[in-house]
Design an enzyme around this catalytic site. Sequence first.
Site, PDB file in Angstrom:
ATOM      1  N   GLY A  12       0.822  -1.200   0.000  1.00 37.90           N
ATOM      2  CA  GLY A  12       0.000   0.000   0.000  1.00 37.90           C
ATOM      3  C   GLY A  12       0.855   1.249   0.000  1.00 37.90           C
ATOM      4  O   GLY A  12       1.837   1.346   0.728  1.00 37.90           O
ATOM      5  N   GLY A  13       0.473   2.203  -0.833  1.00 41.99           N
ATOM      6  CA  GLY A  13       1.258   3.433  -0.984  1.00 41.99           C
ATOM      7  C   GLY A  13       0.456   4.673  -0.673  1.00 41.99           C
ATOM      8  O   GLY A  13       0.627   5.716  -1.294  1.00 41.99           O
ATOM      9  N   GLY A  14      -0.459   4.560   0.297  1.00 43.98           N
ATOM     10  CA  GLY A  14      -1.120   5.763   0.799  1.00 43.98           C
ATOM     11  C   GLY A  14      -0.226   6.403   1.839  1.00 43.98           C
ATOM     12  O   GLY A  14       0.979   6.126   1.901  1.00 43.98           O
ATOM     13  N   LEU A  15      -0.801   7.261   2.677  1.00 41.62           N
ATOM     14  CA  LEU A  15       0.036   8.016   3.615  1.00 41.62           C
ATOM     15  C   LEU A  15       0.829   7.122   4.554  1.00 41.62           C
ATOM     16  O   LEU A  15       2.006   7.368   4.800  1.00 41.62           O
ATOM     17  CB  LEU A  15      -0.827   8.993   4.416  1.00 41.62           C
ATOM     18  CG  LEU A  15      -1.332  10.187   3.611  1.00 41.62           C
ATOM     19  CD1 LEU A  15      -2.236  11.054   4.473  1.00 41.62           C
ATOM     20  CD2 LEU A  15      -0.168  11.005   3.071  1.00 41.62           C
ATOM     21  N   GLY A  17       1.770   3.916   4.215  1.00 42.85           N
ATOM     22  CA  GLY A  17       2.789   3.148   3.495  1.00 42.85           C
ATOM     23  C   GLY A  17       3.953   4.025   3.053  1.00 42.85           C
ATOM     24  O   GLY A  17       5.120   3.648   3.174  1.00 42.85           O
ATOM     25  N   HIS A 238     -19.781   9.297   8.117  1.00 42.95           N
ATOM     26  CA  HIS A 238     -19.524  10.743   8.023  1.00 42.95           C
ATOM     27  C   HIS A 238     -20.853  11.469   7.813  1.00 42.95           C
ATOM     28  O   HIS A 238     -21.646  11.048   6.978  1.00 42.95           O
ATOM     29  CB  HIS A 238     -18.574  11.030   6.859  1.00 42.95           C
ATOM     30  CG  HIS A 238     -17.969  12.398   6.901  1.00 42.95           C
ATOM     31  ND1 HIS A 238     -18.707  13.536   6.667  1.00 42.95           N
ATOM     32  CD2 HIS A 238     -16.713  12.821   7.185  1.00 42.95           C
ATOM     33  CE1 HIS A 238     -17.906  14.596   6.792  1.00 42.95           C
ATOM     34  NE2 HIS A 238     -16.697  14.182   7.103  1.00 42.95           N
ATOM     35  N   ARG A 299     -18.384  13.460  14.641  1.00 41.88           N
ATOM     36  CA  ARG A 299     -19.131  12.902  13.510  1.00 41.88           C
ATOM     37  C   ARG A 299     -20.243  11.942  13.923  1.00 41.88           C
ATOM     38  O   ARG A 299     -21.311  11.918  13.319  1.00 41.88           O
ATOM     39  CB  ARG A 299     -18.159  12.193  12.575  1.00 41.88           C
ATOM     40  CG  ARG A 299     -17.254  13.183  11.918  1.00 41.88           C
ATOM     41  CD  ARG A 299     -16.174  12.523  11.108  1.00 41.88           C
ATOM     42  NE  ARG A 299     -15.397  13.567  10.434  1.00 41.88           N
ATOM     43  CZ  ARG A 299     -14.320  13.327   9.727  1.00 41.88           C
ATOM     44  NH1 ARG A 299     -13.873  12.105   9.580  1.00 41.88           N
ATOM     45  NH2 ARG A 299     -13.676  14.324   9.144  1.00 41.88           N
ATOM     46  N   HIS A 366     -17.666   5.972   6.004  1.00 41.82           N
ATOM     47  CA  HIS A 366     -16.482   6.776   5.703  1.00 41.82           C
ATOM     48  C   HIS A 366     -15.173   6.146   6.147  1.00 41.82           C
ATOM     49  O   HIS A 366     -14.174   6.208   5.436  1.00 41.82           O
ATOM     50  CB  HIS A 366     -16.657   8.136   6.373  1.00 41.82           C
ATOM     51  CG  HIS A 366     -15.541   9.097   6.117  1.00 41.82           C
ATOM     52  ND1 HIS A 366     -15.146   9.426   4.838  1.00 41.82           N
ATOM     53  CD2 HIS A 366     -14.736   9.803   6.949  1.00 41.82           C
ATOM     54  CE1 HIS A 366     -14.145  10.293   4.915  1.00 41.82           C
ATOM     55  NE2 HIS A 366     -13.864  10.530   6.181  1.00 41.82           N
ATOM     56  N   LEU A 420      -5.245  11.649   8.977  1.00 41.85           N
ATOM     57  CA  LEU A 420      -3.985  11.898   8.288  1.00 41.85           C
ATOM     58  C   LEU A 420      -2.843  11.828   9.293  1.00 41.85           C
ATOM     59  O   LEU A 420      -1.765  11.301   9.019  1.00 41.85           O
ATOM     60  CB  LEU A 420      -4.013  13.269   7.600  1.00 41.85           C
ATOM     61  CG  LEU A 420      -5.076  13.436   6.512  1.00 41.85           C
ATOM     62  CD1 LEU A 420      -4.916  14.773   5.808  1.00 41.85           C
ATOM     63  CD2 LEU A 420      -4.997  12.319   5.499  1.00 41.85           C
TER      64      LEU A 420
END
Lengths: 646, 247
Positions: A12-15, A17, A238, A299, A366, A420
Amino acid sequence: MKKRNRKVIIIGGGLAGLAAAVRACELNMSVDMISYQPVKRSHSVCAQGGINGAMDTQGEGDSPEVHFYDTVKGGDFLAHQPLVRDMCHQAPAIIHLLDRMGVPFNRTSEGHLQFRRFGGTLFSRTAFAGATTGQQLVYALDEQVRKHESEGTVTKREWHEYLGAVVDDQGICRGATIHDLRTGKIFTLRGDAVILATGGPGNVYSRSTNSTVCTGAATTSAYLQGAKYANGEFIQIHPTAIPGADKLRLMSESARGEGGRIWVPRTPGDSRPPKEIPENERYYFLEENYPLFGNLVPRDVASREIYAVVYEQKMGIAGEAMVYLDLTHHRKEYLEDKLGGILDIYRKFTGQDPSETPMKIFPAVHYSMGGLWVDYEDDGHGMIDQNSVRNQMTSIKGLYAAGEADYQYHGANRLGANSLLSCIYSGLLVGRAAFNYSKSMDVASEDISSSVYEGEETIWNNRFEGMKRMNGKENPYSLHSELGELLLENVLIVRENSKLSSTLEKLEEIESRFKDVKCLDTTHWSNPMPSFINQLRCMIQLSKIITKGALLRNEFRGAHYKPEFDLQQPKNFDPHEYIDYLERTHYEEVNDSDFPEGHLDYMKRFQANNEKWLKTTIAQFKNNGPEITYDEVNTSLITPRPRKYD
Amino acid sequence: MKPISLKIKRQDGPNGRSYWQTFETPYRPFANVISCLQEIQKSPVTREGKKVPPVVWDCNCLEEVCGSCTMLVNGKVRQACTALIDNLEGPLTLEPMSKFPVVRDLQVDRSRMFENLKKTNSWIDIDGTHDIGEGPAIPDQDRATAYVLSECMTCGCCLEACPQFTLDNSFLGAATFSQVRLFNMHPTGATQKEKRLEAVMKEGGITDCGNAQVCVEVCPKKIPLTDSIAEMSRETSLLSIKKIFNS
């Protein structure tokens, strides 16, 4: 002696990873990075509003300790506190790091970082880059990884899919089985450690704010291999998304952070255009019911309120399941600068301009607070031992998880702009953990017998051959839609045990129908169908974790709302009373008359409920389904107490 | 309502020949090209009643921030997710981008764009990930300029439209030039400015731009690409002059 090459495989190459990769490279590891697609297109780009870090640049009295308290309270005390505390204390440094990487964060007149407000806090602690903060953060980290890639320390394998961990006969993860999505070839990679940074499972619900790759298949695969899955029933809904047939597109909480107001006409069914409805005929229900936090309640609270207004009070716009999110009181230029990205999305998909007409929105699936159970080691002083190999390790030794794929940071409900932060914090943490683990290994991965890898490869090759031969009557994509509709109807905001137990039965039906799926494409080049069938297999298992966890947890906590078990907090209750009550019970008898009427009873109910349910849900795969047990939560720093936002 | 008709250009692999198939899906309000392709997955039968493998395409975010689903819709390059059926003339035609190698059906391989980012050092060189303090103070108007450039999702629309960019040449293209401008603008990024400019002055660089100005018209993020190109021409000219004086 030649220094051996320490290799980590990051899925995985999101934040999470990307952060793990940057940290691992810095520690001179070599990184294999696996992603379905170019990492720059990962789902983290969809995050909009910002990233939290308490720097108190506006003199409001904010601090990392307040951030810590808000996060723990927002999560209804289900998160392990030393982790949250450590994360909140590192948040300012993480934001400075991103700033140094070139993220175009909005600035003050002096050129410093600007902060705005978000839900569940009274402080301005959210740094932001317009309304596409997630995209900007991914790009900055992607660029750093590209630098390491050009130096040869990172090998990216995009258009590849993780199928499972390679686990040796001692139960230690020694690598990963990978599927080349172009050639269809299945192969294994050796690595000292494997990190799953594979994001959330929103697509189990078919329609959500998530991207199409967010199936939860990788984490479920680990669960099917024996890893513990924790707090699966805690799914964040959400409050504000644009309703849609293919996707429910997020309207960031930053819209409310910048002053957006939620309302419905006071007269049910009022079909006048919103601008023609005068102020006194509008029901700003969040502002009225929660005078302190107003539109910026957490939320879970906002989504429940919108649900109640629409379904119980029948006050949705023109009788439909929608409410207004109104920004029209702001100047157009102001909105474009602060929220341009999300306003564009609204315009493109509805044809209406939010600076002129209030947006119509409704809650949507969400984020998963739950995920793979992972370990941590505190330093005995309420923070984390940064060098522990245990940090972020799943219950399979050598297999790690970070980001939305883990479960640790948000308890029963995540605060906006904390995702994040937790992705990058846990990514950096896991990078170091994997490095230290690699140093501590008795047997290096290159010395493991090749038969371990060959065995795993054969299992997966046979499985995929089997899926390609599936020639039944069910279309896998249609079956997936049905699965999603079932969960959307029964395992969403308001949960009832009768519906949950019938859903569990229906999931068994869907599972037996899955055996009758037809693989509509049996070609050998860039064929997504066998992958999707495998992902669907995982999504069905994951649905069971979510549903059974929800069925068994007989309480109301954070995003998990069962009206039947609502403890009915008295209207004028003050959470400090509970702290007072706990202290007094230590040295004297407490009487009803010590507190306002009904309060003592409520506090006793609250205390008893916490004793039973303030626990982490642990799901383990047994007899083709989840076996549920409960673990203690580390609440050593802040005494759990009733939440209140009004 | 009339069903939605989609004429799709298909290709089984990189070396295969392309062919057209037409599909029909029921009309739905607010449908977009992706939701139609998803309907075809559920019932992959051509208008003539022939059962075929479902159409293959790339997508992810479905809200025009990831750049995945770029293709030609009615001949125009764009993201398929924001292509709302109600705003398009039917029958629809869908084709893969023509400036990148086709992988299968509507999927193309845009790795050249990412390679170009490597060639041009498109990153900020930082000292490390540790807590070494704040970044440089930056005027908000500079941030605003950078932010617009930084919204580039490497989708390739500008390159598809560009007459200079072809399948087999080495032209870097507008997206890359604009990223170089972005990193050169940053106070820390500026330390590597000349290195980036030198990459832009090689074969396939800024002087190959034919100034057709179509890139800026098709950019879904409205990035001022022609301004970036002009800025790169200026910076590279200055560097050339500087080199003459220094030699």
